[in-house]
Motif scaffolding. Structure first.
Motif, PDB file in Angstrom:
ATOM      1  N   LEU A  18       0.800  -1.203   0.000  1.00 32.90           N
ATOM      2  CA  LEU A  18       0.000   0.000   0.000  1.00 32.90           C
ATOM      3  C   LEU A  18       0.840   1.263   0.000  1.00 32.90           C
ATOM      4  O   LEU A  18       1.897   1.296   0.597  1.00 32.90           O
ATOM      5  N   LEU A  19       0.327   2.300  -0.642  1.00 32.33           N
ATOM      6  CA  LEU A  19       0.947   3.622  -0.586  1.00 32.33           C
ATOM      7  C   LEU A  19       0.587   4.296   0.721  1.00 32.33           C
ATOM      8  O   LEU A  19      -0.574   4.380   1.081  1.00 32.33           O
ATOM      9  N   TYR A  69       1.194  -6.325   0.209  1.00 34.60           N
ATOM     10  CA  TYR A  69       1.819  -6.446  -1.111  1.00 34.60           C
ATOM     11  C   TYR A  69       0.768  -6.414  -2.202  1.00 34.60           C
ATOM     12  O   TYR A  69      -0.405  -6.746  -1.975  1.00 34.60           O
ATOM     13  N   GLU A  70       1.185  -5.983  -3.379  1.00 35.20           N
ATOM     14  CA  GLU A  70       0.287  -5.799  -4.508  1.00 35.20           C
ATOM     15  C   GLU A  70       0.426  -6.940  -5.512  1.00 35.20           C
ATOM     16  O   GLU A  70       1.492  -7.532  -5.645  1.00 35.20           O
ATOM     17  N   SER A  71      -0.665  -7.215  -6.191  1.00 34.85           N
ATOM     18  CA  SER A  71      -0.656  -8.158  -7.298  1.00 34.85           C
ATOM     19  C   SER A  71      -1.405  -7.508  -8.462  1.00 34.85           C
ATOM     20  O   SER A  71      -2.584  -7.157  -8.310  1.00 34.85           O
ATOM     21  N   VAL A  80      -4.454  -5.512  -3.304  1.00 39.59           N
ATOM     22  CA  VAL A  80      -3.549  -5.536  -2.159  1.00 39.59           C
ATOM     23  C   VAL A  80      -3.851  -6.755  -1.295  1.00 39.59           C
ATOM     24  O   VAL A  80      -5.005  -7.028  -0.973  1.00 39.59           O
ATOM     25  N   TYR A  81      -2.810  -7.493  -0.943  1.00 39.15           N
ATOM     26  CA  TYR A  81      -2.914  -8.641  -0.057  1.00 39.15           C
ATOM     27  C   TYR A  81      -2.011  -8.405   1.154  1.00 39.15           C
ATOM     28  O   TYR A  81      -1.192  -7.494   1.146  1.00 39.15           O
ATOM     29  N   ALA A  82      -2.173  -9.235   2.163  1.00 39.71           N
ATOM     30  CA  ALA A  82      -1.399  -9.029   3.388  1.00 39.71           C
ATOM     31  C   ALA A  82      -0.969 -10.360   3.988  1.00 39.71           C
ATOM     32  O   ALA A  82      -1.659 -11.370   3.853  1.00 39.71           O
ATOM     33  N   THR A  83       0.173 -10.337   4.629  1.00 42.11           N
ATOM     34  CA  THR A  83       0.638 -11.480   5.407  1.00 42.11           C
ATOM     35  C   THR A  83       1.107 -10.973   6.774  1.00 42.11           C
ATOM     36  O   THR A  83       1.429  -9.793   6.938  1.00 42.11           O
TER      37      THR A  83
END
Length: 274
Positions: A18-19, A69-71, A80-83
């Protein structure tokens, strides 16, 4: 140097995100520093060294690492996804990383002798002999199985050496009072063709946010690592660097995701043909 070896692979396997919008005042401060200041501003270097020294001096540490993180999509804009990972490390040779998701849950253990990757949902485990240090094991895990942790630079033996070997620009941006509920110093720098904006605790010298853009990435995706729940030099029980679940899990071999199939193996598309 660990960072330099992993940069190209991060673009395929690692962080993106993300920005985070800076205030107009912070942007103006950054522009003045970038345009008129020295390439390596002393105040920025002092803050980066202090953070690196605090991390290097820790015998043990625990923290939570949240990565967004982006896909890319067919429409153009990225999703946007997250871990999230809970990290426990004891120098020089103990590491545990528990990643519950999003995505497939995973667990990584290193006890000074072997490294173990465990997938709890599938009940699969890979175990291999490991080098005698955390740094060397991180490299071995990447070489053998493409395993990379976005917080690698936080747990290596000498964080400043990894950072400074490719450092070409560093300047002080200003202070924030909203990140982590504390006062942080904001530093921007370029190392190994990665532009990074870092929020570092003004008092405890611990990193709170690292926002990166890989300059060779044509998409210029943003990457964000948020570090919380810091504990420096906690007592850590030795039995946390392994899991009893491995005893009943199905054993598989470590394998790199980009490795070619074994001789004679049929491509999935060919196997699906009637």
């Amino acid at each position: 140097m660990i960072r330099a070896k992993f940069l190209n692979s991060i673009l395929r396997y690692g962080l993106s995100g993300l920005l985070v919008c800076a205030s107009l005042g912070a942007q103006n401060t950054a522009k003045v520093s970038a345009d008129s200041g020295p390439a390596l501003e002393p105040r920025a270097i002092e803050i980066l060294k202090a953070a690196s020294d605090r991390l290097a001096a820790a015998h043990s540490m625990t923290f939570t690492a949240d990565v967004t993180y982006e896909s890319p999509t067919r429409q153009g804009p990225s999703l946007v996804y997250a871990t999230q990972s809970d990290v426990t490390m004891v120098r020089p040779n103990k590491l545990r990383v528990i990643s519950p998701g999003d995505g497939p849950a995973s667990e990584f253990y290193y006890d000074g002798k072997v490294m173990m990757a465990y997938a709890p949902a599938e009940n699969l485990v890979a175990i291999a002999d490991a080098p005698p240090t955390v740094d060397a094991t991180l490299e071995a895990a990447f070489s053998m199985a493409g395993i990379y942790f976005p917080f690698t630079d936080v747990i290596v033996t000498d964080p400043y050496k990894d950072l400074s070997d490719g450092l070409t620009l560093a300047y002080y941006v200003g202070q924030s009072h909203v990140v982590g509920g504390i006062t942080t110093d904001i530093v921007a720098y370029i190392t190994n063709r990665v532009f990074i904006q870092a929020w570092i605790g003004a008092d405890d010298k611990l990193p709170r946010i690292l926002r990166a853009i890989y300059l060779d990435d044509k998409l210029q995706e943003r990457h964000i690592l948020v570090l919380t729940n810091w504990k420096i030099n906690p007592d850590v029980a030795p039995d946390v660097f392994g899991t009893p679940a491995a005893a009943t899990a199905k054993h598989i071999q470590f394998a790199h995701p980009s490795a070619p199939p074994p001789p004679g193996a049929m491509h999935p598309a060919e196997a699906a043909k009637p």
